[in-house]
Design an enzyme around this catalytic site. Structure first.
Site, PDB file in Angstrom:
ATOM      1  N   SER A   1       0.959  -1.731  -0.483  1.00  0.00           N
ATOM      2  CA  SER A   1       0.283   0.087  -0.225  1.00  0.00           C
ATOM      3  C   SER A   1       0.615   1.334  -0.554  1.00  0.00           C
ATOM      4  O   SER A   1       2.047   1.321   0.476  1.00  0.00           O
ATOM      5  CB  SER A   1      -0.687  -0.522   1.041  1.00  0.00           C
ATOM      6  OG  SER A   1      -1.799   1.426   1.152  1.00  0.00           O
TER       7      SER A   1
ATOM      8  N   TYR B   1      -3.683   4.953  -4.488  1.00  0.00           N
ATOM      9  CA  TYR B   1      -4.552   5.504  -5.356  1.00  0.00           C
ATOM     10  C   TYR B   1      -5.446   7.292  -5.763  1.00  0.00           C
ATOM     11  O   TYR B   1      -3.612   7.492  -6.035  1.00  0.00           O
ATOM     12  CB  TYR B   1      -5.521   6.150  -3.598  1.00  0.00           C
ATOM     13  CG  TYR B   1      -6.185   5.173  -2.594  1.00  0.00           C
ATOM     14  CD1 TYR B   1      -6.856   4.145  -2.330  1.00  0.00           C
ATOM     15  CD2 TYR B   1      -4.209   4.680  -1.038  1.00  0.00           C
ATOM     16  CE1 TYR B   1      -7.236   2.922  -1.402  1.00  0.00           C
ATOM     17  CE2 TYR B   1      -5.158   3.939  -0.958  1.00  0.00           C
ATOM     18  CZ  TYR B   1      -6.397   2.807  -0.305  1.00  0.00           C
ATOM     19  OH  TYR B   1      -6.075   1.691   0.533  1.00  0.00           O
TER      20      TYR B   1
ATOM     21  N   THR C   1      -6.776   1.939  -6.637  1.00  0.00           N
ATOM     22  CA  THR C   1      -7.543   1.614  -5.944  1.00  0.00           C
ATOM     23  C   THR C   1      -8.295   2.877  -5.807  1.00  0.00           C
ATOM     24  O   THR C   1      -8.257   3.541  -5.619  1.00  0.00           O
ATOM     25  CB  THR C   1      -7.625   1.185  -4.262  1.00  0.00           C
ATOM     26  OG1 THR C   1      -6.321  -0.011  -4.029  1.00  0.00           O
ATOM     27  CG2 THR C   1      -8.628   0.606  -3.706  1.00  0.00           C
TER      28      THR C   1
ATOM     29  N   LYS D   1      -8.182  -2.057  -8.776  1.00  0.00           N
ATOM     30  CA  LYS D   1      -8.723  -3.201  -7.920  1.00  0.00           C
ATOM     31  C   LYS D   1      -9.784  -2.594  -7.682  1.00  0.00           C
ATOM     32  O   LYS D   1     -10.347  -0.751  -7.370  1.00  0.00           O
ATOM     33  CB  LYS D   1      -7.496  -2.980  -6.788  1.00  0.00           C
ATOM     34  CG  LYS D   1      -8.458  -3.758  -5.298  1.00  0.00           C
ATOM     35  CD  LYS D   1      -6.951  -3.861  -4.825  1.00  0.00           C
ATOM     36  CE  LYS D   1      -7.339  -4.894  -3.474  1.00  0.00           C
ATOM     37  NZ  LYS D   1      -8.474  -4.152  -3.047  1.00  0.00           N
TER      38      LYS D   1
ATOM     39  N   HIS E   1     -13.824  -3.368  -1.119  1.00  0.00           N
ATOM     40  CA  HIS E   1     -12.713  -3.138  -0.059  1.00  0.00           C
ATOM     41  C   HIS E   1     -13.012  -4.234   1.385  1.00  0.00           C
ATOM     42  O   HIS E   1     -12.751  -2.604   2.157  1.00  0.00           O
ATOM     43  CB  HIS E   1     -12.929  -1.521  -0.120  1.00  0.00           C
ATOM     44  CG  HIS E   1     -12.018  -1.059   0.262  1.00  0.00           C
ATOM     45  ND1 HIS E   1     -10.951  -0.371  -0.633  1.00  0.00           N
ATOM     46  CD2 HIS E   1     -11.266  -0.508   1.356  1.00  0.00           C
ATOM     47  CE1 HIS E   1     -10.806   0.125   0.013  1.00  0.00           C
ATOM     48  NE2 HIS E   1     -10.049   0.857   1.282  1.00  0.00           N
TER      49      HIS E   1
END
Length: 433
Positions: free
Chosen positions: A109, A131, A157, A256, A280
């Site tokens: 992440s 993100y 994501t 995603k 999520h």
């Protein structure tokens, strides 16, 4: 010693994690929003799919290998990216080593607690997750850093609408571990001496920053909440933005969070390499269906054009087998490996991957197959109405309200009692922070 550290199921790892972690740290790992309906459905749905095993003709050897975005892996289970961790001092580096030792891919992440350079050193097969946050220049800087560190793929994501509030309450998490915050946190920490000692031995405490989001000018990395604030204030991306991000990365690219057929088709048009069917982990819009319910339609719609993965509720190797049978190339796990990390560090993550490998192998054996590639919907019974095909209307006019009886699906029969309201003590599901 090894016998005491080993656990036989992911549920056992979660129980151990609950005993070991301070209450607020454990609570931060518990997925779900609002009533927790999606969280519950993510796991309950697997139980509605009932295996149809053979009694003879089993294969003496089974092939569990596959590839994801060009990388061969020994088991169709990837590490899903999760945010800032206070679970174990070694954090994502320990997870990356475990994934490397078990021959699979590490997802890191952008909100992680360890820098990408340390993670790729521990596992060269690392995908970096981003993100849509901040300016384009800031995003390009993050992509360049990940590329220079050796990341082999990008995960974008986008399935997040900043839902907030949990009926069972959210944990207290400080922005920084100041003296005042430490004093408030101390009563929790002293009741979990094993966790505390692990951190004291390193001479560090969880700093709750996001080192992979450090600015290009060399300034300090933002705190988790600072990074979260930037993310919330960034205008949401368009499909043109998705295509730009994919082109800017220039390599294997996974989108995603796909839950709709029309979005899956738009992802193909944007040029993605792979998509992950995900809600999520139930942390987004509550009452979104379980990922496994949405998978078959999406796999049928685009599975011959992009790689389709699934993220959500995986706790057993049998769950992996069911996802593969319904069209997934592989699955991604989050909470499952975090429980393992909390229970026994790197060895605990390896333990979780071994559990999933063993359960998957058992399922492939019992179903009479020699390879995961042979798994198919005929290997189990799915009750009427199990699937949820979202966004499959041909045009906007067709999406207009209609009588409730039109295109109605049969009610899904329950195989388990109605679940109680979720609580941090017993609500578990996959997702990312």
């Amino acid at each position: 010693m090894m016998g005491n550290d080993w656990f036989e199921t992911v549920a056992a790892a979660q129980r151990r994690a609950k005993r070991r972690l301070p209450k607020s740290v454990y609570g931060a790992l518990v997925a779900g929003s609002e009533r927790g309906l999606t969280t519950e459905d993510n796991m309950r749905a697997y139980g509605e799919l009932q295996f149809a095993p053979h009694v003879a003709g089993h294969q003496p050897a089974r092939d569990l290998t596959t590839t994801v975005m060009g990388i061969p892996i020994s088991i169709p289970v990837l590490i899903s990216p999760t945010g800032v961790q206070a679970v174990h001092p070694d954090g994502e580096v320990a997870v990356a080593r475990a994934a490397a030792n078990r021959g699979t891919i590490m997802g890191l992440s952008s909100f992680a607690s360890k820098p990408i350079e340390e993670v790729t050193a521990a596992n060269p097969n690392t995908f970096f997750q981003v993100y849509w946050s901040g300016s384009r220049d800031a995003m390009v800087h993050r992509l360049d850093r990940a590329r220079n560190a050796g990341a082999k793929g990008l995960i974008a994501t986008l399935d997040w609408s900043f839902s907030n509030g949990r009926d069972w309450g959210s944990p207290w998490i400080p922005e920084k571990l100041t003296l005042k915050a430490a004093m408030r946190f101390a009563p929790q920490a002293v009741t979990r001496p094993t966790w505390l000692i692990d951190y004291l031995r390193t001479g560090r405490v969880p700093d709750l920053t996001a080192p992979n989001l450090a600015p290009a000018d060399g300034g300090p990395p933002p705190t988790f909440f600072g990074a979260y604030g930037e993310w919330m204030s960034t205008p949401p991306p368009t499909w043109d933005d998705v295509a730009w991000l994919r082109e800017e990365w220039g390599g294997p690219f996974m989108l995603k969070g796909v839950s709709r057929l029309d979005d899956a088709k738009r992802a193909v048009d944007a040029g993605v390499t792979a998509i992950s069917v995900s809600n999520h982990g139930g942390n987004n819009l509550d009452s979104t269906p379980a990922s496994i319910r949405m998978l078959p339609g999406i796999a049928e719609a685009v599975g011959d054009q992009v790689e389709v993965l699934l993220d959500g509720g995986i706790r057993r190797g049998g769950d992996v087998a069911k996802a593969l049978a319904l069209g997934a190339r592989a699955v991604m796990i989050g909470r499952a490996y975090l429980w393992g990390l909390a229970a026994n560090g790197q060895a605990g993550v390896e333990n979780v991957l071994d559990i999933l490998r063993g359960g998957l192998d058992s399922a492939v054996l019992g179903l009479g197959h020699a390879s995961i590639a042979e798994l198919a919907p005929t290997d189990f019974y799915a009750p009427p109405g199990f699937r949820r095909d979202l966004g499959d209307e041909p045009d906007a006019a067709a999406a207009a309200p209609r009588p409730a009886a039109d295109k109605a699906r049969p009610a899904t029969p329950r195989t388990t009692p109605e679940p109680a309201e979720p609580r941090p003590d017993d609500s578990v599901a996959l997702g990312n922070i």
